[in-house]
Structures are given as C-alpha cells and as structure tokens.
Design a protein around this motif. Structure first.
Motif, PDB file in Angstrom:
ATOM      1  N   GLY A  95       0.865  -1.371   0.034  1.00  0.00           N
ATOM      2  CA  GLY A  95       0.111   0.081   0.042  1.00  0.00           C
ATOM      3  C   GLY A  95       0.942   1.206  -0.024  1.00  0.00           C
ATOM      4  O   GLY A  95       0.276   2.296   0.114  1.00  0.00           O
ATOM      5  N   THR A  96       2.285   1.173  -0.186  1.00  0.00           N
ATOM      6  CA  THR A  96       2.992   2.358  -0.130  1.00  0.00           C
ATOM      7  C   THR A  96       4.097   2.268  -1.252  1.00  0.00           C
ATOM      8  O   THR A  96       4.213   1.145  -1.587  1.00  0.00           O
ATOM      9  CB  THR A  96       3.794   2.549   1.086  1.00  0.00           C
ATOM     10  OG1 THR A  96       4.392   1.478   1.254  1.00  0.00           O
ATOM     11  CG2 THR A  96       2.897   2.913   2.303  1.00  0.00           C
ATOM     12  N   ASN A 109      -6.317   4.935   8.026  1.00  0.00           N
ATOM     13  CA  ASN A 109      -7.081   3.734   7.660  1.00  0.00           C
ATOM     14  C   ASN A 109      -7.219   2.718   8.923  1.00  0.00           C
ATOM     15  O   ASN A 109      -8.134   2.007   9.286  1.00  0.00           O
ATOM     16  CB  ASN A 109      -6.573   3.021   6.642  1.00  0.00           C
ATOM     17  CG  ASN A 109      -7.152   3.780   5.372  1.00  0.00           C
ATOM     18  OD1 ASN A 109      -7.784   4.848   5.400  1.00  0.00           O
ATOM     19  ND2 ASN A 109      -6.278   3.649   4.330  1.00  0.00           N
ATOM     20  N   LEU A 136      -2.595   5.971   5.711  1.00  0.00           N
ATOM     21  CA  LEU A 136      -2.606   4.472   6.148  1.00  0.00           C
ATOM     22  C   LEU A 136      -2.798   4.350   7.815  1.00  0.00           C
ATOM     23  O   LEU A 136      -3.436   3.574   8.270  1.00  0.00           O
ATOM     24  CB  LEU A 136      -1.298   3.747   5.945  1.00  0.00           C
ATOM     25  CG  LEU A 136      -0.887   3.551   4.456  1.00  0.00           C
ATOM     26  CD1 LEU A 136       0.419   2.982   4.391  1.00  0.00           C
ATOM     27  CD2 LEU A 136      -1.956   2.411   4.088  1.00  0.00           C
ATOM     28  N   GLU A 194       1.570   7.684   4.427  1.00  0.00           N
ATOM     29  CA  GLU A 194       1.675   7.140   5.580  1.00  0.00           C
ATOM     30  C   GLU A 194       0.565   7.651   6.662  1.00  0.00           C
ATOM     31  O   GLU A 194      -0.095   6.786   7.563  1.00  0.00           O
ATOM     32  CB  GLU A 194       2.995   7.341   6.387  1.00  0.00           C
ATOM     33  CG  GLU A 194       4.150   6.425   5.509  1.00  0.00           C
ATOM     34  CD  GLU A 194       5.363   6.626   6.045  1.00  0.00           C
ATOM     35  OE1 GLU A 194       5.589   7.218   7.249  1.00  0.00           O
ATOM     36  OE2 GLU A 194       6.500   6.312   5.591  1.00  0.00           O
TER      37      GLU A 194
END
Length: 116
Positions: free
Chosen positions: A8-9, A37, A34, A31
C-alpha cells in the motif's frame, strides 16, 4: 508496482528518505492516510459485520417464506422416497415405495412407520 499493491506504499531507497522531494512528501502523506485507515479499521469491520447479519436475515426470510411445513398425524398414509432407503438402485427403479401408515410421531419431524 507490486510493492505498492502488496504493502500500500511506494518503495523508497535509503538515499530518497533523507532528501525532501515530491515523492517523499507524498509518501509521508500516504503514511498518514494508512494510520487513519488503521484507526478506522474496527469501525469498518463492525460495518461489514452489520451488513453480513442483514444479508443473512434477508436470506433466511427469503428461504422461510418458501418452505412448506408438512405435519402428519398418527394414522395418515405416506410414501417413502426410494433414494432415502437406497432400495433398488437404477434408472428404472420406482421413485417411491409404500404406502406406509404413521404409527407414532417422534421428535423434530420424525415418524415411526408401519407397512400396510
């Protein structure tokens, strides 16, 4: 690209981490997203659980609206499906056997039968 799909990064090399650039600034924002999330993870899980329970209730309602409950009394005559007893297997074997007379009503829709 696969790293991004998996984690995801974006993947950064060590030289890019210390130098401020557009790419590293986007990574820092990523970040933060994330972490947000992760904070909302429990809420998303609860919403998914609520939706699942609602879906299960809808399925139960649909299924139960189409079920025809058949209750027999002592003395009624019924036929026994041959597939249940595995009696004469084959394409031309009769589908039903009987009639049987209900001798006793047992638990949970079970019946004791006697042959006529």
């Amino acid at each position: 690209m696969p790293f991004n799909l998996t984690y995801g990064t974006e993947a950064l090399i060590p030289a890019e981490i210390g130098v401020p650039s557009v790419r590293t600034l986007l990574t820092i924002e990523n970040e933060k997203e994330l972490r947000l999330n992760l904070d909302l993870f429990k809420e998303r899980r609860e919403l998914a659980s609520i939706k699942e329970r609602k879906y299960i209730r809808q399925l139960q309602k649909y299924y139960n609206s189409r079920v025809n409950i058949c209750k027999f009394k002592v003395g009624d005559y019924v036929f026994w499906r041959n597939e249940a007893s595995n009696a004469e297997p084959g394409k031309l074997a009769p589908t039903w056997e009987g009639p049987y007379k209900i001798h006793a009503v047992l638990d949970k829709g079970s019946y004791k039968l006697e042959k006529n």
